[in-house]
Motif scaffolding. Structure first.
Motif, PDB file in Angstrom:
ATOM      1  N   THR A 194       3.854   0.440   1.945  1.00 49.01           N
ATOM      2  CA  THR A 194       3.711   1.313   3.117  1.00 49.01           C
ATOM      3  C   THR A 194       3.101   2.656   2.724  1.00 49.01           C
ATOM      4  O   THR A 194       2.160   3.141   3.365  1.00 49.01           O
ATOM      5  N   LYS A 195       3.615   3.251   1.649  1.00 50.02           N
ATOM      6  CA  LYS A 195       3.113   4.554   1.209  1.00 50.02           C
ATOM      7  C   LYS A 195       1.649   4.498   0.773  1.00 50.02           C
ATOM      8  O   LYS A 195       0.893   5.455   0.976  1.00 50.02           O
ATOM      9  N   LEU A 196       1.255   3.380   0.164  1.00 48.11           N
ATOM     10  CA  LEU A 196      -0.108   3.248  -0.341  1.00 48.11           C
ATOM     11  C   LEU A 196      -1.035   2.558   0.652  1.00 48.11           C
ATOM     12  O   LEU A 196      -2.201   2.299   0.351  1.00 48.11           O
ATOM     13  N   ASN A 197      -0.487   2.236   1.825  1.00 49.46           N
ATOM     14  CA  ASN A 197      -1.264   1.579   2.880  1.00 49.46           C
ATOM     15  C   ASN A 197      -1.857   0.264   2.390  1.00 49.46           C
ATOM     16  O   ASN A 197      -3.049  -0.006   2.546  1.00 49.46           O
ATOM     17  N   LEU A 198      -0.999  -0.569   1.793  1.00 48.07           N
ATOM     18  CA  LEU A 198      -1.421  -1.862   1.269  1.00 48.07           C
ATOM     19  C   LEU A 198      -0.872  -2.977   2.139  1.00 48.07           C
ATOM     20  O   LEU A 198       0.203  -2.846   2.720  1.00 48.07           O
ATOM     21  N   GLY A 199      -1.603  -4.082   2.189  1.00 46.19           N
ATOM     22  CA  GLY A 199      -1.192  -5.178   3.044  1.00 46.19           C
ATOM     23  C   GLY A 199      -0.484  -6.309   2.333  1.00 46.19           C
ATOM     24  O   GLY A 199       0.059  -7.198   2.983  1.00 46.19           O
ATOM     25  N   SER A 200      -0.484  -6.286   0.998  1.00 45.24           N
ATOM     26  CA  SER A 200       0.126  -7.399   0.290  1.00 45.24           C
ATOM     27  C   SER A 200       0.553  -6.971  -1.106  1.00 45.24           C
ATOM     28  O   SER A 200       0.091  -5.958  -1.648  1.00 45.24           O
ATOM     29  N   ARG A 201       1.403  -7.773  -1.694  1.00 46.30           N
ATOM     30  CA  ARG A 201       1.839  -7.547  -3.071  1.00 46.30           C
ATOM     31  C   ARG A 201       0.658  -7.687  -4.033  1.00 46.30           C
ATOM     32  O   ARG A 201       0.578  -6.986  -5.036  1.00 46.30           O
ATOM     33  N   ALA A 202      -0.253  -8.580  -3.700  1.00 46.00           N
ATOM     34  CA  ALA A 202      -1.434  -8.757  -4.538  1.00 46.00           C
ATOM     35  C   ALA A 202      -2.224  -7.461  -4.639  1.00 46.00           C
ATOM     36  O   ALA A 202      -2.687  -7.075  -5.713  1.00 46.00           O
ATOM     37  N   GLN A 203      -2.396  -6.771  -3.514  1.00 47.05           N
ATOM     38  CA  GLN A 203      -3.116  -5.504  -3.530  1.00 47.05           C
ATOM     39  C   GLN A 203      -2.363  -4.470  -4.358  1.00 47.05           C
ATOM     40  O   GLN A 203      -2.987  -3.632  -5.017  1.00 47.05           O
ATOM     41  N   ALA A 204      -1.039  -4.523  -4.331  1.00 48.70           N
ATOM     42  CA  ALA A 204      -0.247  -3.587  -5.127  1.00 48.70           C
ATOM     43  C   ALA A 204      -0.504  -3.803  -6.618  1.00 48.70           C
ATOM     44  O   ALA A 204      -0.594  -2.842  -7.394  1.00 48.70           O
ATOM     45  N   VAL A 205      -0.633  -5.064  -7.031  1.00 49.63           N
ATOM     46  CA  VAL A 205      -0.922  -5.368  -8.431  1.00 49.63           C
ATOM     47  C   VAL A 205      -2.284  -4.806  -8.822  1.00 49.63           C
ATOM     48  O   VAL A 205      -2.444  -4.184  -9.883  1.00 49.63           O
ATOM     49  N   VAL A 206      -3.267  -5.001  -7.970  1.00 46.73           N
ATOM     50  CA  VAL A 206      -4.606  -4.490  -8.252  1.00 46.73           C
ATOM     51  C   VAL A 206      -4.585  -2.967  -8.380  1.00 46.73           C
ATOM     52  O   VAL A 206      -5.188  -2.391  -9.285  1.00 46.73           O
ATOM     53  N   VAL A 207      -3.868  -2.298  -7.474  1.00 47.85           N
ATOM     54  CA  VAL A 207      -3.774  -0.834  -7.509  1.00 47.85           C
ATOM     55  C   VAL A 207      -3.153  -0.366  -8.823  1.00 47.85           C
ATOM     56  O   VAL A 207      -3.574   0.639  -9.410  1.00 47.85           O
TER      57      VAL A 207
END
Length: 221
Positions: A194-207
């Motif tokens: 939510t804080k990073l405006n991400l839509g999935s856990r996969a995007q969190a890994v990339v970030v």
């Protein structure tokens, strides 16, 4: 029942996937598409829970189709599970950044495929840690148009959870490592996205890789 849309431009592969899924309990194949454009249309019409998405297709690629499907979703978007022939494929990296929930190699066995659909349908990300790490390490240092996410908004615990997530750990493994509950892990991940405006856990890994939180070649150690 988990509603699944199968997308692959090769008829025999698509037919094999559809046959396998239809024979499995708890899965309802709501459609099959042979192109990215057809996938976007069918996703809007059938509202699947999971989309098995081929990447390399003529015309609209699986990456663009993933972006459009997630953008047009009314309510909870479907989970996109990328299917690829190669475990080191820049297209897969692009799909993860576009919001796909994970990826699966096409040479995976039937049990692995069914487990992947079940996991993604239940809201989990699907990562084979060794493959995912090589993939992200290979492409996370590419030049991207936008600036990387700012991690200053995260708490120290959220950063800890994100680091372990980027190493390919499951929620249970993260909970065990940090001596917290799985529910707390999920809460931290949800707040992070939510804080990073991400839509999935996969995007969190990339970030995590793009920002240098996890260093390529170290596996986050």
């Amino acid at each position: 029942m988990t509603r699944v849309l199968v997308v692959d431009d090769q008829f025999l592969i698509r037919a094999g996937l559809v046959g396998l899924l239809r024979a499995a309990p708890g899965i309802d194949v709501v459609g099959e598409a042979s192109s990215g454009g057809e996938a976007v249309t069918l996703a809007a019409e059938t509202a699947p829970d999971v989309v098995l998405m081929d990447i390399r297709m003529p015309g609209m690629t699986g990456i663009e189709a993933t972006e459009r499907i997630l953008a047009q979703a009314d309510g909870a978007p479907p989970r996109v599970l990328v299917l690829t022939t190669f475990d080191l494929d820049e297209y897969v990296y692009g799909a993860l950044r576009a919001g796909a929930s994970g990826f699966l190699l096409k040479d995976s066995g039937p049990e692995r495929l069914l487990a992947a659909v079940a996991a993604v349908g239940a809201g989990d990300a699907l990562f084979a840690p060794s493959v995912t790490r090589r993939l992200v390490e290979a492409y996370a240092r590419q030049t991207v148009d936008e600036q990387p996410a700012d991690l200053e908004a995260l708490t120290s615990r959220e950063v800890d959870v994100l680091k372990l997530c980027a190493r390919g750990m499951s929620n249970a493994e993260i909970a065990d490592r940090l001596f917290i509950s799985e529910a707390t892990v999920k809460t931290h991940l949800n707040r992070t996205m939510t804080k990073l405006n991400l839509g999935s856990r996969a995007q969190a890994v990339v970030v995590a890789y793009e920002t240098g939180l996890v260093t390529p070649g170290t596996g986050g150690r």
